[in-house]
Design a protein around this motif. Structure first.
Motif, mmCIF file in Angstrom:
data_model
loop_
_atom_site.group_PDB
_atom_site.id
_atom_site.type_symbol
_atom_site.label_atom_id
_atom_site.label_comp_id
_atom_site.label_asym_id
_atom_site.label_seq_id
_atom_site.Cartn_x
_atom_site.Cartn_y
_atom_site.Cartn_z
ATOM 1 N N GLN A 103 -13.775 -4.683 -0.409
ATOM 2 C CA GLN A 103 -14.027 -3.884 -1.607
ATOM 3 C C GLN A 103 -12.730 -3.254 -2.100
ATOM 4 N N GLN A 104 -11.894 -2.761 -1.189
ATOM 5 C CA GLN A 104 -10.605 -2.171 -1.571
ATOM 6 C C GLN A 104 -9.704 -3.222 -2.224
ATOM 7 N N ARG A 105 -9.711 -4.436 -1.675
ATOM 8 C CA ARG A 105 -8.905 -5.519 -2.252
ATOM 9 C C ARG A 105 -9.373 -5.818 -3.677
ATOM 10 N N LEU A 106 -10.676 -5.925 -3.862
ATOM 11 C CA LEU A 106 -11.214 -6.225 -5.193
ATOM 12 C C LEU A 106 -11.000 -5.061 -6.158
ATOM 13 N N ASP A 107 -11.082 -3.831 -5.656
ATOM 14 C CA ASP A 107 -10.824 -2.659 -6.501
ATOM 15 C C ASP A 107 -9.381 -2.639 -7.005
ATOM 16 N N LYS A 108 -8.444 -3.140 -6.198
ATOM 17 C CA LYS A 108 -7.047 -3.228 -6.653
ATOM 18 C C LYS A 108 -6.926 -4.196 -7.824
ATOM 19 N N TYR A 109 -7.629 -5.318 -7.739
ATOM 20 C CA TYR A 109 -7.635 -6.254 -8.873
ATOM 21 C C TYR A 109 -8.238 -5.596 -10.107
ATOM 22 N N MET A 110 -9.321 -4.840 -9.924
ATOM 23 C CA MET A 110 -9.940 -4.144 -11.054
ATOM 24 C C MET A 110 -8.969 -3.145 -11.671
ATOM 25 N N SER A 111 -8.212 -2.443 -10.852
ATOM 26 C CA SER A 111 -7.227 -1.483 -11.370
ATOM 27 C C SER A 111 -6.176 -2.188 -12.211
ATOM 28 N N ARG A 112 -5.720 -3.339 -11.745
ATOM 29 C CA ARG A 112 -4.729 -4.113 -12.526
ATOM 30 C C ARG A 112 -5.317 -4.570 -13.855
ATOM 31 N N ILE A 113 -6.570 -4.979 -13.831
ATOM 32 C CA ILE A 113 -7.228 -5.413 -15.064
ATOM 33 C C ILE A 113 -7.327 -4.242 -16.030
ATOM 34 N N TYR A 114 -7.699 -3.063 -15.526
ATOM 35 C CA TYR A 114 -7.784 -1.874 -16.384
ATOM 36 C C TYR A 114 -6.444 -1.539 -16.988
ATOM 37 N N GLN A 115 -5.385 -1.667 -16.215
ATOM 38 C CA GLN A 115 -4.043 -1.289 -16.677
ATOM 39 C C GLN A 115 -3.424 -2.321 -17.600
ATOM 40 N N GLN A 116 -3.583 -3.605 -17.285
ATOM 41 C CA GLN A 116 -2.880 -4.655 -18.020
ATOM 42 C C GLN A 116 -3.783 -5.486 -18.922
#
Length: 119
Positions: A103-116
């Motif tokens: 879940q933490q790994r996938l949340d990092k991808y979500m954060s990148r999507i939100y930012q970029q």
């Protein structure tokens, strides 16, 4: 009076059926068709069941929002993660840790999507 009893019986029968159907499909897979010890443990443990649904939902969102090259990386990571998850067998603490990690790994991808953005 007979109609009220019949209607009440029908209502409660439908309610029971709905509750049973929801319980057997609460995880991201059909618990009624669970085959492995790990799958049974996930279905029988509410916190793991919830973690499975959250992780599967996040995974599907991320997979659709990242570019093609990243998508194949995420899919490969998911396959490796599933093997790691299955190695836990019926250990609730191991499964809890493995779900948190993914879940933490996938949340990092979500954060990148939100930012970029997805592209």
């Amino acid at each position: 009076m007979k109609t009220i009893i019949h209607t009440s019986t029908l209502f409660f029968s439908c309610l029971f059926s709905l509750a049973f159907a929801t319980a057997s499909h609460a995880a991201s897979f059909n618990c009624a068709a669970a085959k492995t010890v790990t799958e049974h443990t996930i279905c029988d443990t509410r916190s793991l069941n919830d973690a499975d649904v959250k992780m599967a939902t996040t995974y599907n969102i991320v997979r659709h929002l990242v570019p093609m090259g990243t998508r194949s990386i995420i899919q490969d990571q998911q396959i490796k993660w599933l093997k790691l998850r299955d190695d836990c067998r019926d250990s609730v603490s191991c499964l809890t840790d493995v779900y948190k990690m993914q879940q933490q790994r996938l949340d990092k991808y979500m954060s990148r999507i939100y930012q970029q953005g997805p592209f």
